[in-house]
Design an enzyme around this catalytic site. Structure first.
Site, PDB file in Angstrom:
ATOM      1  N   GLN A  85       0.818  -1.218   0.000  1.00  0.00           N
ATOM      2  CA  GLN A  85       0.000   0.000   0.000  1.00  0.00           C
ATOM      3  C   GLN A  85       0.851   1.267   0.000  1.00  0.00           C
ATOM      4  OE1 GLN A  85      -2.515  -0.448   3.463  1.00  0.00           O
ATOM      5  NE2 GLN A  85      -3.625  -2.184   2.586  1.00  0.00           N
ATOM      6  N   HIS A 147      -1.126   0.407   5.690  1.00  0.00           N
ATOM      7  CA  HIS A 147      -1.724   1.424   6.551  1.00  0.00           C
ATOM      8  C   HIS A 147      -0.840   2.648   6.749  1.00  0.00           C
ATOM      9  CE1 HIS A 147      -4.633  -1.714   8.539  1.00  0.00           C
ATOM     10  NE2 HIS A 147      -4.624  -1.782   7.207  1.00  0.00           N
ATOM     11  N   GLU A 241     -15.222   4.273   9.612  1.00  0.00           N
ATOM     12  CA  GLU A 241     -15.759   5.338  10.451  1.00  0.00           C
ATOM     13  C   GLU A 241     -15.625   6.717   9.811  1.00  0.00           C
ATOM     14  OE1 GLU A 241     -14.334   3.381  14.733  1.00  0.00           O
ATOM     15  OE2 GLU A 241     -13.739   5.436  14.189  1.00  0.00           O
ATOM     16  N   TYR A 251      -9.734   8.194  19.547  1.00  0.00           N
ATOM     17  CA  TYR A 251     -10.794   7.589  18.736  1.00  0.00           C
ATOM     18  C   TYR A 251     -10.847   6.070  18.855  1.00  0.00           C
ATOM     19  CZ  TYR A 251     -11.716  12.251  17.436  1.00  0.00           C
ATOM     20  OH  TYR A 251     -12.066  13.574  17.535  1.00  0.00           O
ATOM     21  N   TYR A 262     -10.286 -10.091  10.431  1.00  0.00           N
ATOM     22  CA  TYR A 262     -10.506 -10.716   9.143  1.00  0.00           C
ATOM     23  C   TYR A 262     -10.655 -12.223   9.341  1.00  0.00           C
ATOM     24  CZ  TYR A 262      -9.242  -6.239   7.160  1.00  0.00           C
ATOM     25  OH  TYR A 262      -9.215  -4.908   6.840  1.00  0.00           O
TER      26      TYR A 262
END
Length: 367
Positions: A85, A147, A241, A251, A262
């Site tokens: 990513q 991420h 979210e 949060y 998963y």
């Protein structure tokens, strides 16, 4: 919390090669391809002349003409860890771009221990990025390809918000203020911590941190009326979210989530005292990416709505707001993974599609 999903007329399409018409709840729209042949594009920013800067995850930054007919590669990028990513990610213009031609971009930076989200600034001189300077590097660097977060948003004072992720294998560190894992940071344009940050001067805390307990924020935008930073982040399996990232707030990731492991399995609670609840969440996940508040008049009925791209379902998600509450949601099928959503200077909505032959698509009213 979960609103009934109202589907727009679904239009099946593979790769866009000509204009299509989408009938949405509010308006009929043309979906026109502007440019194709992009290699997993990730971020997009409009220049004052209507042309666009586009980042490609494999490490290329392109200058695309307003009509999409020319694409020029910009030279001078730093070393980028383009894997998984990671790669070249978001791009944003300096608030004073018209005076200094300066741009900011986020990327996965290689280094000792692995990689991390970093932000650099540079001056555009012709086809070159000059005076490149890395102003921020997420600490620590870790061995992970996941991420990175990476959205860039300037606030109304000209300070820079950077969204980050938990790097996939460092989820518990999102509760640790001694590093930047799973945080939003707020910095000055020279990379120093912005004045008034909530943890500045506190022991075992990074002064750059604005909010924490985030999993992977890939959408962020300032509210047009309040100037507050709204974000969305990926849940694990369910539990994407929408939040308002407020100074000093936690949060909750991974202590609270509406998602699960998963393959199944509980991660944490859904609520806990002292941890912020999302304003809105999705189960199942839509895999959100890209986010904006539509502020133009061109598309009737969309003004002040939030627009969010969906990677998983190939949709544009339109959200109507009543204050800080999502009062209505519409799913508009595009048929491709939507990585970024931007408003153009012409008032149209531009979508960046994530594929090896990615595109810029333009949404505008039918005549």
């Amino acid at each position: 919390m979960i609103k009934k999903l109202v589907l727009a007329t679904l239009v099946s399409m593979a790769l866009q090669t000509q204009a299509d018409t989408l009938q949405t709840e509010k308006v009929s729209l043309n979906l026109d391809p502007v440019v194709s042949g992009l290699k997993h594009p990730w971020g997009m920013a409009f220049l004052p002349d209507g042309s666009m800067l586009v980042t490609e995850r494999n490490g290329g930054m392109l200058h695309v003409s307003a009509d999409g007919k020319t694409k020029t590669s910009l030279q001078g990028l730093p070393a980028i860890a383009a894997s998984g990513q990671g790669g070249l990610l978001d791009v944003a213009l300096s608030p004073t771009f018209s005076q200094d031609n300066t741009v900011y971009f986020s990327f996965s930076e290689p280094g000792t221990g692995g990689s991390s989200t970093a932000v650099a600034r540079a001056v555009i001189k012709g086809d070159t990025l000059a005076n490149v300077s890395v102003i921020f590097s997420q600490l620590p660097k870790v061995d992970s390809r996941h991420h990175f977060g990476s959205r860039l948003v300037f606030d109304q004072q000209g300070q820079l918000f950077i969204t980050m992720g938990d790097r996939g294998n460092q989820r518990q560190e999102a509760q640790n203020l001694a590093n930047h894992i799973g945080t939003v940071v707020r910095i000055n344009t020279d990379g120093s911590a912005a004045a008034g940050n909530p943890f500045s001067g506190k022991p075992d805390s990074k002064a750059e941190i604005w909010s924490y307990g985030h999993r992977n924020i890939q959408g962020a935008a300032l509210h047009p009326a309040t100037g507050a930073l709204w974000t969305h982040e990926h849940g694990p399996q369910g539990g994407d979210e929408i939040n308002i990232a407020q100074s000093g707030k936690n949060y909750g990731w991974p202590l609270i989530t509406y998602g699960e492991e998963y393959g199944g399995g509980v991660i944490g609670k859904t609520k806990q005292d002292g941890l912020e609840q999302p304003l809105h969440y999705w189960v199942p996940s839509i895999a959100p990416s890209g986010m904006m508040f539509y502020a133009a008049d061109l598309i009737s009925g969309w003004k002040n709505n939030m627009l969010v791209g969906s990677l998983k379902f190939g949709q544009l998600v339109r959200l109507e707001l009543n204050g800080n509450t999502v009062s209505h949601e519409e799913r508009i099928m595009i048929g491709q993974r939507i990585r970024d959503v931007e408003q153009g200077p012409d008032g149209a909505v531009y979508l960046l599609t994530d594929s090896s032959d990615g595109q810029i698509l333009r949404l505008s009213p039918t005549k």
